[in-house]
Write an enzyme that holds these catalytic residues in place. Structure first.
Site, PDB file in Angstrom:
ATOM      1  N   ASN A   1      -8.361 -13.556  51.162  1.00 12.92           N
ATOM      2  CA  ASN A   1      -7.531 -14.720  50.862  1.00 12.92           C
ATOM      3  C   ASN A   1      -6.810 -15.147  52.139  1.00 12.92           C
ATOM      4  O   ASN A   1      -5.866 -14.496  52.564  1.00 12.92           O
ATOM      5  CB  ASN A   1      -6.524 -14.337  49.755  1.00 12.92           C
ATOM      6  CG  ASN A   1      -5.535 -15.455  49.460  1.00 12.92           C
ATOM      7  OD1 ASN A   1      -5.749 -16.608  49.845  1.00 12.92           O
ATOM      8  ND2 ASN A   1      -4.445 -15.129  48.774  1.00 12.92           N
TER       9      ASN A   1
ATOM     10  N   LYS B   1      -4.971 -17.665  52.633  1.00  7.95           N
ATOM     11  CA  LYS B   1      -3.715 -18.377  52.377  1.00  7.95           C
ATOM     12  C   LYS B   1      -3.655 -19.646  53.265  1.00  7.95           C
ATOM     13  O   LYS B   1      -4.671 -20.300  53.429  1.00  7.95           O
ATOM     14  CB  LYS B   1      -2.514 -17.458  52.609  1.00  7.95           C
ATOM     15  CG  LYS B   1      -2.684 -16.107  51.901  1.00  7.95           C
ATOM     16  CD  LYS B   1      -1.441 -15.304  51.869  1.00  7.95           C
ATOM     17  CE  LYS B   1      -1.747 -13.907  51.354  1.00  7.95           C
ATOM     18  NZ  LYS B   1      -0.587 -13.197  50.891  1.00  7.95           N
TER      19      LYS B   1
ATOM     20  N   HIS C   1      -2.292 -16.366  41.523  1.00  5.68           N
ATOM     21  CA  HIS C   1      -1.783 -15.573  42.656  1.00  5.68           C
ATOM     22  C   HIS C   1      -0.252 -15.610  42.632  1.00  5.68           C
ATOM     23  O   HIS C   1       0.345 -16.633  42.299  1.00  5.68           O
ATOM     24  CB  HIS C   1      -2.321 -16.147  43.969  1.00  5.68           C
ATOM     25  CG  HIS C   1      -2.037 -15.239  45.136  1.00  5.68           C
ATOM     26  ND1 HIS C   1      -0.805 -15.187  45.744  1.00  5.68           N
ATOM     27  CD2 HIS C   1      -2.811 -14.319  45.761  1.00  5.68           C
ATOM     28  CE1 HIS C   1      -0.837 -14.277  46.720  1.00  5.68           C
ATOM     29  NE2 HIS C   1      -2.048 -13.742  46.745  1.00  5.68           N
TER      30      HIS C   1
ATOM     31  N   GLU D   1       1.920 -15.959  44.829  1.00  2.00           N
ATOM     32  CA  GLU D   1       2.564 -17.027  45.610  1.00  2.00           C
ATOM     33  C   GLU D   1       2.497 -18.363  44.867  1.00  2.00           C
ATOM     34  O   GLU D   1       3.398 -19.189  44.969  1.00  2.00           O
ATOM     35  CB  GLU D   1       1.894 -17.122  46.998  1.00  2.00           C
ATOM     36  CG  GLU D   1       2.309 -15.945  47.875  1.00  2.00           C
ATOM     37  CD  GLU D   1       1.264 -15.506  48.878  1.00  2.00           C
ATOM     38  OE1 GLU D   1       0.354 -16.285  49.197  1.00  2.00           O
ATOM     39  OE2 GLU D   1       1.363 -14.353  49.343  1.00  2.00           O
TER      40      GLU D   1
ATOM     41  N   GLU E   1      -2.379  -7.118  41.491  1.00  5.72           N
ATOM     42  CA  GLU E   1      -1.645  -7.208  42.754  1.00  5.72           C
ATOM     43  C   GLU E   1      -0.154  -7.009  42.494  1.00  5.72           C
ATOM     44  O   GLU E   1       0.542  -7.953  42.089  1.00  5.72           O
ATOM     45  CB  GLU E   1      -1.850  -8.585  43.385  1.00  5.72           C
ATOM     46  CG  GLU E   1      -3.286  -8.927  43.691  1.00  5.72           C
ATOM     47  CD  GLU E   1      -3.389  -9.945  44.814  1.00  5.72           C
ATOM     48  OE1 GLU E   1      -3.833  -9.568  45.886  1.00  5.72           O
ATOM     49  OE2 GLU E   1      -2.986 -11.098  44.608  1.00  5.72           O
TER      50      GLU E   1
ATOM     51  N   GLY F   1       1.751  -8.543  51.278  1.00  7.05           N
ATOM     52  CA  GLY F   1       2.297  -8.975  52.569  1.00  7.05           C
ATOM     53  C   GLY F   1       3.459  -8.148  53.079  1.00  7.05           C
ATOM     54  O   GLY F   1       4.166  -8.569  53.995  1.00  7.05           O
TER      55      GLY F   1
ATOM     56  N   SER G   1      -1.520  -5.488  50.666  1.00  4.79           N
ATOM     57  CA  SER G   1      -1.479  -4.816  51.970  1.00  4.79           C
ATOM     58  C   SER G   1      -2.657  -3.876  52.214  1.00  4.79           C
ATOM     59  O   SER G   1      -2.493  -2.837  52.853  1.00  4.79           O
ATOM     60  CB  SER G   1      -0.141  -4.079  52.135  1.00  4.79           C
ATOM     61  OG  SER G   1       0.919  -4.993  52.113  1.00  4.79           O
TER      62      SER G   1
HETATM   63  C1  PEP Z   1      -3.013 -11.434  48.784  1.00  6.78           C
HETATM   64  O1  PEP Z   1      -2.757 -12.467  49.382  1.00  6.78           O
HETATM   65  O2  PEP Z   1      -3.553 -11.476  47.678  1.00  6.78           O
HETATM   66  C2  PEP Z   1      -2.672 -10.162  49.425  1.00  6.78           C
HETATM   67  C3  PEP Z   1      -2.928  -9.061  48.773  1.00  6.78           C
HETATM   68  O3  PEP Z   1      -2.111 -10.211  50.672  1.00  6.78           O
HETATM   69  P1  PEP Z   1      -1.892  -8.959  51.670  1.00  6.78           P
HETATM   70  O4  PEP Z   1      -3.187  -8.213  51.761  1.00  6.78           O
HETATM   71  O5  PEP Z   1      -1.479  -9.556  52.972  1.00  6.78           O
HETATM   72  O6  PEP Z   1      -0.836  -8.096  51.077  1.00  6.78           O
END
Ligand code: PEP
Length: 288
Positions: free
Chosen positions: A44, A46, A130, A132, A202, A208, A248
């Site tokens: 992803n 973003k 997601h 965000e 998640e 992040g 992460s």
């Molecule tokens: C994500 O954007 O779904 C995500 C898991 O980001 P990150 O790997 O940076 O934590």
């Protein structure tokens, strides 16, 4: 005759993979009737990178270095880069995904993008829910449900993201948060459709932040999600659904995560922006 039967059975799979190398099946069937799950790892991007040149260069490096042998790989670039990135990855093992869609078909919705639009750009997967989108853009469960249904209707694979916040984790609400999100976000989804959906678990506190949920803790939540899907549909359907972990993930954590029986893939944010890291994640090694 047997060879002809095999071609007939495999032809939809071959069509999906466009002749690219078929991924290894990593799950043993627990019973003959139960299907094996192909792993699925998503990148992803973003709102990154910030120029078309960088997007093409990243897509090019990933598609050249990954041969498709470990499983399904999808990149989710920002909308303006979908077309050029599609051209760059064409003929490779990398699939194209969109980070979101709006649930209406067309019309006066300034700034919105319809499912049919990203489908016509070559997208096979779309993220929905997601964290965000939930927190910054205020996508609620009703909107997420409408998006999931629209993605299915357009013939693409929804990657439905669910997961708890830090406060909910501390209050030991992980299972109830996941159960509520699954029930609301999957309303009206049939059993046949459910088999195609990817769930991305998640934990919001891990996205992040550099904090990875310990693999055994993630495994127990994945097992719970699969059990919940079993209650909502059937154990057979639940057995076919692929559940990703996101939060992460890096080359250092992917192998242990992917060794867990109910973790069928990862959704990767930050580490998907570096071709070497993402390719190493795609080429995960299950631990014994
Ligand atoms: C994500 O954007 O779904 C995500 C898991 O980001 P990150 O790997 O940076 O934590």
């Amino acid at each position: 005759m047997q060879a002809m039967m095999l071609v007939l059975v495999l032809s939809p799979v071959l069509a999906f993979y466009g002749g690219a190398r078929l991924p290894a099946m990593r799950r043993q069937a627990v019973a003959p009737a139960m299907a094996m799950r192909t792993s699925v790892i998503g990148g992803n991007w973003k709102m990154n990178p910030t120029s078309l040149e960088e997007a093409i260069s990243l897509a090019n490096a990933v598609s050249k270095e990954y041969d498709g042998s470990k499983g399904e790989a999808v990149i989710f670039p920002p909308f303006p880069f979908l077309g050029p990135v599609k051209e760059t990855i064409d003929g490779s093992s990398i699939h194209l995904g969109a980070q979101s869609i709006f649930f209406e078909d067309k019309g006066a919705y300034t700034g919105a993008v319809a499912a049919s639009m990203v489908k016509s750009m070559g997208c096979t997967h779309v993220l929905a829910g997601h964290s965000e989108r939930r927190s910054i853009f205020k996508d609620d469960d009703m909107a997420i449900n409408r998006k999931v249904l629209k993605i299915l209707e357009a013939g693409m694979i929804p990657v439905l993201c669910i997961g708890e916040t830090k406060e909910e984790y501390d209050a030991k609400l992980v299972e109830s948060v996941c159960a509520i999100q699954l029930a609301k976000d999957l309303a009206g989804v049939t059993a046949e459709q459910m088999k195609t959906i990817v769930i991305a678990y998640e934990p919001v506190w891990a996205i992040g932040t550099g904090l990875v949920c310990p693999a055994d803790v993630a495994q127990s939540t994945h097992a719970y999600i699969r059990k919940k899907l079993g209650d909502m549909y059937s154990p057979e359907v639940a057995e076919e659904v692929r559940i990703q972990y996101g939060g992460s993930v890096t080359p250092d954590s992917v192998d242990e995560l992917m060794s867990m029986p109910d973790i069928d893939g990862c959704l990767v944010g930050g580490a998907s922006l570096l071709a070497d890291s993402f390719v190493r994640i795609l080429n995960y090694e299950e631990e014994a």
